[in-house]
Write a protein that holds these residues in place. Sequence first.
Motif, short mmCIF file in Angstrom:
data_model
loop_
_atom_site.label_atom_id
_atom_site.label_comp_id
_atom_site.label_asym_id
_atom_site.label_seq_id
_atom_site.Cartn_x
_atom_site.Cartn_y
_atom_site.Cartn_z
N GLY A 165 8.71 0.65 -0.18
CA GLY A 165 10.16 0.80 -0.20
C GLY A 165 10.86 -0.37 -0.85
O GLY A 165 11.76 -0.20 -1.68
N HIS A 166 10.45 -1.59 -0.49
CA HIS A 166 11.06 -2.78 -1.10
C HIS A 166 10.79 -2.85 -2.60
O HIS A 166 11.68 -3.17 -3.40
CB HIS A 166 10.53 -4.04 -0.43
N LEU A 167 9.57 -2.54 -2.99
CA LEU A 167 9.23 -2.62 -4.40
C LEU A 167 9.90 -1.51 -5.21
O LEU A 167 10.20 -1.70 -6.39
CB LEU A 167 7.70 -2.58 -4.56
N ASP A 168 10.14 -0.37 -4.58
CA ASP A 168 10.89 0.69 -5.24
C ASP A 168 12.33 0.22 -5.48
O ASP A 168 12.91 0.46 -6.56
CB ASP A 168 10.87 1.96 -4.39
N ALA A 218 1.79 -0.70 -7.96
CA ALA A 218 0.42 -0.28 -8.27
C ALA A 218 -0.57 -0.88 -7.28
O ALA A 218 -1.54 -0.22 -6.88
CB ALA A 218 0.07 -0.70 -9.70
N GLU A 219 -0.33 -2.12 -6.88
CA GLU A 219 -1.22 -2.75 -5.90
C GLU A 219 -1.17 -2.01 -4.56
O GLU A 219 -2.20 -1.81 -3.91
CB GLU A 219 -0.83 -4.21 -5.71
N VAL A 220 0.03 -1.58 -4.17
CA VAL A 220 0.16 -0.83 -2.92
C VAL A 220 -0.63 0.47 -3.02
O VAL A 220 -1.39 0.83 -2.11
CB VAL A 220 1.64 -0.54 -2.61
N LEU A 221 -0.48 1.20 -4.13
CA LEU A 221 -1.21 2.46 -4.29
C LEU A 221 -2.71 2.24 -4.27
O LEU A 221 -3.46 3.01 -3.65
CB LEU A 221 -0.80 3.11 -5.62
N ARG A 222 -3.16 1.19 -4.94
CA ARG A 222 -4.59 0.92 -4.96
C ARG A 222 -5.10 0.60 -3.56
O ARG A 222 -6.19 1.04 -3.18
CB ARG A 222 -4.85 -0.26 -5.92
N GLU A 223 -4.33 -0.13 -2.79
CA GLU A 223 -4.79 -0.53 -1.46
C GLU A 223 -4.82 0.63 -0.46
O GLU A 223 -5.54 0.56 0.52
CB GLU A 223 -3.93 -1.67 -0.93
N ILE A 224 -4.03 1.66 -0.71
CA ILE A 224 -4.09 2.81 0.19
C ILE A 224 -5.11 3.84 -0.31
O ILE A 224 -5.19 4.95 0.22
CB ILE A 224 -2.72 3.48 0.40
N GLY A 225 -5.87 3.46 -1.34
CA GLY A 225 -6.96 4.31 -1.80
C GLY A 225 -6.63 5.25 -2.92
O GLY A 225 -7.40 6.19 -3.19
N ASP A 226 -5.51 5.04 -3.62
CA ASP A 226 -5.14 5.93 -4.72
C ASP A 226 -5.09 5.15 -6.03
O ASP A 226 -4.04 5.02 -6.66
CB ASP A 226 -3.79 6.59 -4.43
N ALA A 227 -6.25 4.63 -6.44
CA ALA A 227 -6.32 3.86 -7.68
C ALA A 227 -5.92 4.68 -8.91
O ALA A 227 -5.26 4.15 -9.81
CB ALA A 227 -7.73 3.29 -7.86
N ASP A 283 3.95 0.98 3.76
CA ASP A 283 5.14 1.84 3.62
C ASP A 283 6.37 0.99 3.33
O ASP A 283 7.14 1.27 2.41
CB ASP A 283 5.32 2.65 4.90
N ALA A 284 6.56 -0.08 4.11
CA ALA A 284 7.71 -0.96 3.89
C ALA A 284 7.59 -1.67 2.55
O ALA A 284 8.59 -1.85 1.83
CB ALA A 284 7.82 -1.98 5.02
N ALA A 294 10.42 -9.50 -0.67
CA ALA A 294 10.31 -8.81 0.61
C ALA A 294 9.12 -7.84 0.60
O ALA A 294 8.44 -7.65 1.62
CB ALA A 294 11.60 -8.06 0.92
N GLY A 295 8.87 -7.23 -0.55
CA GLY A 295 7.71 -6.34 -0.67
C GLY A 295 6.41 -7.09 -0.50
O GLY A 295 5.47 -6.59 0.14
N ARG A 296 6.33 -8.32 -1.05
CA ARG A 296 5.12 -9.13 -0.86
C ARG A 296 4.93 -9.46 0.62
O ARG A 296 3.81 -9.43 1.14
CB ARG A 296 5.23 -10.43 -1.66
N HIS A 297 6.04 -9.78 1.30
CA HIS A 297 5.93 -10.08 2.73
C HIS A 297 5.41 -8.87 3.50
O HIS A 297 4.56 -9.00 4.38
CB HIS A 297 7.30 -10.50 3.27
#
Length: 372
Positions: free
Chosen positions: A186-189, A212-221, A182-183, A171-174
């Motif tokens: 939440g799913h990956l958490d 980690a991919e989510v964080l990197r994509e929002i600019g927080d590598a 944000d969603a 669901a997180g990948r979707h």
Amino acid sequence: MSTPTGADGAALRGARAARGWSQSGAARALRALAEERGGPDASAASLKTQLSRWENGHARPEPEYRALLAELYGRSAEELGLASAPPGVPDGRERLRGALAAAAAVDDGVAAQWAAQLAAARSIDDELGAAGSAGVAAALVAQLTTTLRHTAAPTRRPALADVLSGAAALAGRHALDEDDHDAAWGHLDTAAAAAREAGSSVLVVAALVGRAEVLREIGDAPAAAALLDDPAWEAMWTSLPAGGCALLDAARAVALAAAGEEDAARLALARRPIDAARPEWVDIEWADVHHRHGQALLELGDPAAAARLGSALAAGPRSARTRAGVHADLARALAHDDPDGAAGHAREARALALRIGARRLTARLDRTGGRP
């Protein structure tokens, strides 16, 4: 000021609209208020789902949430239609007894059926992405979250947590495909917490790499790199297969490269030969390990990136999502030396992204006019 409307949720919708909040915004505000008041612990993504159910009259908030909603919107429980349960609605004790009984009725056969549904959803996802499997994944996450929450027997919980972790990661990948970070978080958490309860280092890695991919994509590598290097996880890595270690190193390299830590990124890439071991589980594609090596080299501006990304394609990516990502990165890698080749990869990436509903990737291609 709204008048009481019973349990149809109209008053809750009106109160949210009066604040000018989306459901996501209201969920974040409710989560922050719950933390401040020491209230129930639920992610913003989970609360967004709950808000939708409350506002559509499909469920009533628990008493602790009724109080928080009243404070959040500055209205009384009566004004929000939450003063008392309508006739025929079970009280909290009855609902809990029912939920506990339903969870206790889940035997090995039911758990196996849910695992089979997850396997089928993953297989469909490989070809169609969210377009074919999002409904199944979302339903499994909702059902398993409720069941696990109400499963009292400790010996029954790990098997359910194992399936929940896989479903929540999917669901997180979707959500990430849909550009809803944000969603996705939440799913990956949820996936990470369930993986820890299942005692699966493999599933923990899959969830951590996704976050980690989510964080990197929002600019927080830097935060992405720190998450993957957190010593809190070290005890679990002793049971991690060699393929899982290769994936973890590759994900670290991407985050470190994006953070500008070139030496550390190259050290992560060199820590384990790329073909030292292949993943032994369905959650990870071996082509994905090659892809992440290529991504790290691309971030570092290394000319070897194109060859590594070509190896990812040669490894035969199982999923259309991975193929789309590799083609998109090859378009970037070849843009200078082979513009025609880059354009071809961009077209392949777009076609695959449209098929699986990956708005994130199509938006990226749109921003560059189909160029990398």
